[in-house]
Motif scaffolding. Structure first.
Motif, PDB file in Angstrom:
ATOM      1  N   ILE A 191      -8.269   3.686   9.278  1.00 58.78           N
ATOM      2  CA  ILE A 191      -6.988   3.273   8.684  1.00 58.78           C
ATOM      3  C   ILE A 191      -5.953   4.389   8.814  1.00 58.78           C
ATOM      4  CG2 ILE A 191      -7.961   1.696   6.958  1.00 58.78           C
ATOM      5  CD1 ILE A 191      -7.521   3.888   4.863  1.00 58.78           C
ATOM      6  N   GLU A 192      -4.696   3.963   8.857  1.00 52.89           N
ATOM      7  CA  GLU A 192      -3.597   4.933   8.843  1.00 52.89           C
ATOM      8  C   GLU A 192      -2.936   4.791   7.462  1.00 52.89           C
ATOM      9  OE1 GLU A 192       0.730   5.661  10.975  1.00 52.89           O
ATOM     10  OE2 GLU A 192      -0.377   3.817  11.331  1.00 52.89           O
ATOM     11  N   LEU A 193      -2.978   5.878   6.683  1.00 55.51           N
ATOM     12  CA  LEU A 193      -2.418   5.817   5.330  1.00 55.51           C
ATOM     13  C   LEU A 193      -0.975   6.334   5.357  1.00 55.51           C
ATOM     14  CD1 LEU A 193      -3.415   5.139   2.427  1.00 55.51           C
ATOM     15  CD2 LEU A 193      -3.823   7.577   2.138  1.00 55.51           C
ATOM     16  N   VAL A 194      -0.038   5.462   5.006  1.00 54.11           N
ATOM     17  CA  VAL A 194       1.378   5.816   5.110  1.00 54.11           C
ATOM     18  C   VAL A 194       2.030   5.835   3.724  1.00 54.11           C
ATOM     19  CG1 VAL A 194       3.572   5.143   6.186  1.00 54.11           C
ATOM     20  CG2 VAL A 194       1.424   4.643   7.348  1.00 54.11           C
ATOM     21  N   PRO A 195       2.562   6.991   3.302  1.00 58.13           N
ATOM     22  CA  PRO A 195       3.268   7.029   2.013  1.00 58.13           C
ATOM     23  C   PRO A 195       4.467   6.088   2.040  1.00 58.13           C
ATOM     24  CG  PRO A 195       2.989   9.253   2.917  1.00 58.13           C
ATOM     25  CD  PRO A 195       2.564   8.296   3.976  1.00 58.13           C
ATOM     26  N   MET A 196       4.784   5.471   0.909  1.00 62.86           N
ATOM     27  CA  MET A 196       5.790   4.392   0.941  1.00 62.86           C
ATOM     28  C   MET A 196       7.157   4.847   1.457  1.00 62.86           C
ATOM     29  SD  MET A 196       6.455   3.421  -2.987  1.00 62.86           S
ATOM     30  CE  MET A 196       7.474   4.366  -4.083  1.00 62.86           C
ATOM     31  N   LYS A 197       7.520   6.107   1.179  1.00 65.68           N
ATOM     32  CA  LYS A 197       8.828   6.577   1.647  1.00 65.68           C
ATOM     33  C   LYS A 197       8.878   6.555   3.171  1.00 65.68           C
ATOM     34  CE  LYS A 197      11.745   9.557  -0.896  1.00 65.68           C
ATOM     35  NZ  LYS A 197      11.641  10.734  -1.746  1.00 65.68           N
ATOM     36  N   GLU A 198       7.756   7.018   3.791  1.00 66.45           N
ATOM     37  CA  GLU A 198       7.690   7.021   5.266  1.00 66.45           C
ATOM     38  C   GLU A 198       7.739   5.606   5.821  1.00 66.45           C
ATOM     39  OE1 GLU A 198       4.438   9.157   7.214  1.00 66.45           O
ATOM     40  OE2 GLU A 198       4.886  10.825   5.865  1.00 66.45           O
ATOM     41  N   ALA A 199       7.326   4.648   5.009  1.00 63.08           N
ATOM     42  CA  ALA A 199       7.381   3.250   5.457  1.00 63.08           C
ATOM     43  C   ALA A 199       8.755   2.652   5.169  1.00 63.08           C
ATOM     44  CB  ALA A 199       6.289   2.447   4.753  1.00 63.08           C
ATOM     45  N   GLY A 200       9.675   3.496   4.695  1.00 66.42           N
ATOM     46  CA  GLY A 200      11.051   3.050   4.451  1.00 66.42           C
ATOM     47  C   GLY A 200      11.223   2.320   3.128  1.00 66.42           C
ATOM     48  N   ILE A 201      10.279   2.535   2.209  1.00 65.65           N
ATOM     49  CA  ILE A 201      10.380   1.833   0.921  1.00 65.65           C
ATOM     50  C   ILE A 201      10.717   2.823  -0.184  1.00 65.65           C
ATOM     51  CG2 ILE A 201       9.067   0.500  -0.800  1.00 65.65           C
ATOM     52  CD1 ILE A 201       7.592  -0.595   1.757  1.00 65.65           C
ATOM     53  N   ASP A 202      11.847   2.558  -0.824  1.00 70.69           N
ATOM     54  CA  ASP A 202      12.304   3.451  -1.872  1.00 70.69           C
ATOM     55  C   ASP A 202      12.631   2.609  -3.108  1.00 70.69           C
ATOM     56  OD1 ASP A 202      13.174   5.625  -3.193  1.00 70.69           O
ATOM     57  OD2 ASP A 202      15.077   5.845  -2.113  1.00 70.69           O
ATOM     58  N   VAL A 203      11.643   2.407  -3.964  1.00 67.64           N
ATOM     59  CA  VAL A 203      11.890   1.596  -5.164  1.00 67.64           C
ATOM     60  C   VAL A 203      11.441   2.365  -6.395  1.00 67.64           C
ATOM     61  CG1 VAL A 203      11.802  -0.840  -4.535  1.00 67.64           C
ATOM     62  CG2 VAL A 203       9.665   0.436  -4.756  1.00 67.64           C
ATOM     63  N   ASP A 204      12.109   2.085  -7.477  1.00 65.50           N
ATOM     64  CA  ASP A 204      11.703   2.617  -8.761  1.00 65.50           C
ATOM     65  C   ASP A 204      10.967   1.489  -9.463  1.00 65.50           C
ATOM     66  OD1 ASP A 204      11.786   5.013  -9.896  1.00 65.50           O
ATOM     67  OD2 ASP A 204      13.872   4.905 -10.615  1.00 65.50           O
ATOM     68  N   ILE A 205       9.682   1.663  -9.679  1.00 69.04           N
ATOM     69  CA  ILE A 205       8.921   0.554 -10.259  1.00 69.04           C
ATOM     70  C   ILE A 205       8.691   0.826 -11.738  1.00 69.04           C
ATOM     71  CG2 ILE A 205       6.769  -0.777 -10.116  1.00 69.04           C
ATOM     72  CD1 ILE A 205       6.602   0.267  -7.161  1.00 69.04           C
ATOM     73  N   GLU A 206       9.035  -0.149 -12.572  1.00 64.22           N
ATOM     74  CA  GLU A 206       8.816   0.036 -14.003  1.00 64.22           C
ATOM     75  C   GLU A 206       7.342  -0.207 -14.322  1.00 64.22           C
ATOM     76  OE1 GLU A 206      10.437  -1.452 -18.306  1.00 64.22           O
ATOM     77  OE2 GLU A 206      11.193  -2.461 -16.503  1.00 64.22           O
ATOM     78  N   GLU A 207       6.691   0.846 -14.809  1.00 55.50           N
ATOM     79  CA  GLU A 207       5.260   0.721 -15.128  1.00 55.50           C
ATOM     80  C   GLU A 207       5.136   0.235 -16.565  1.00 55.50           C
ATOM     81  OE1 GLU A 207       3.006   4.262 -14.084  1.00 55.50           O
ATOM     82  OE2 GLU A 207       4.383   4.638 -12.427  1.00 55.50           O
ATOM     83  N   ASN A 208       5.330  -1.084 -16.752  1.00 53.27           N
ATOM     84  CA  ASN A 208       5.363  -1.580 -18.124  1.00 53.27           C
ATOM     85  C   ASN A 208       4.082  -2.310 -18.528  1.00 53.27           C
ATOM     86  OD1 ASN A 208       5.730  -3.759 -16.541  1.00 53.27           O
ATOM     87  ND2 ASN A 208       7.763  -4.324 -17.278  1.00 53.27           N
ATOM     88  N   GLY A 209       2.984  -2.038 -17.815  1.00 49.61           N
ATOM     89  CA  GLY A 209       1.706  -2.634 -18.182  1.00 49.61           C
ATOM     90  C   GLY A 209       1.099  -1.938 -19.391  1.00 49.61           C
TER      91      GLY A 209
END
Ligand code: IMP
Length: 198
Positions: free
Chosen positions: A26-44
């Motif tokens: 597998i190739e493990l890609v950090p989300m920023k490198e995949a072009g994803i920049d989100v702030d996720i609310e961890e409200n669980g």
């Protein structure tokens, strides 16, 4: 080779995940490198919910298999707190010297096994076809009478491991990775992923 997105930009985590998954196809890609920049609310309310919230969000955005983790310290005498609030406990910007002393103070007069506590790590993998895998690892100990050790981060100095007669911050990093909550959850996730993507 399967591309898997890691829903984190934390360099320490990226390194640890890559190390454990290194012999997998597998190739493990950090989300920023995949072009994803989100702030996720961890409200669980649980580690499982929070890791799934992160993995589901990034899987939807990327269209790729995504893994995410959530972790924290559970103190039994405090009803499992700080738990999912470990990073936010007393405020994000409060130093761990202060947070650690506050937890020791809350346990004043509490002795022996009643000081039981653990680090918990949960890892979730979400597939674009809707499959979800969740694994959990713990590192059991007791809250020490004082902070000890210089290694690690966060609550490491106050989780005393009777089995090793050391705090988590007194373990060498390689030693900790072998027995840590995250290491155990990652090894279980490796096995689950190997089964799921073969
Ligand atoms: P997160 O999983 O990156 O959100 O981290 C949650 C919080 O749990 C961290 O900020 C630390 O406060 C605590 N934590 C998780 N794992 C450890 C550990 O191995 N040592 C010390 N603190 C930890």
């Amino acid at each position: 080779m399967n591309k898997i997105i890691l829903a984190s930009n934390n360099n320490g985590k990226i390194k640890e995940f890559r190390e454990i998954f290194k012999d997998m196809d597998i190739e493990l890609v950090p989300m920023k490198e995949a072009g994803i920049d989100v702030d996720i609310e961890e409200n669980g309310e649980t580690f499982e919910e929070n890791s799934l919230i992160k993995a589901r969000t990034v899987c939807k955005l990327s269209g790729c298999i995504t893994i995410a983790d959530d972790s924290g310290l559970e103190v039994d005498y405090l009803g499992g707190q700080p738990g999912v609030y470990s990073a936010r406990f007393m405020g994000h910007d409060t130093s761990y010297d202060i947070k650690n002393k506050a937890i020791i103070d809350k346990l004043k007069g509490v002795s022996g096994k009643d000081r039981s506590a653990r680090f918990v790590a949960v890892i979730a993998a979400v597939f674009p076809d809707g499959r979800e895998l969740v694994t959990r690892g713990t590192m059991e100990g007791i809250i020490g009478q004082e902070p000890l050790g210089e290694n690690g981060f966060g609550y490491d100095p106050i989780l005393f491991l009777p089995e090793y007669n050391k705090s988590s911050a007194e373990l060498a990093p390689e030693e900790k990775n072998k027995i840590s909550h995250r290491g155990k959850a990652l090894e279980k996730m490796k096995t689950a992923l190997e089964e799921a993507i073969k």
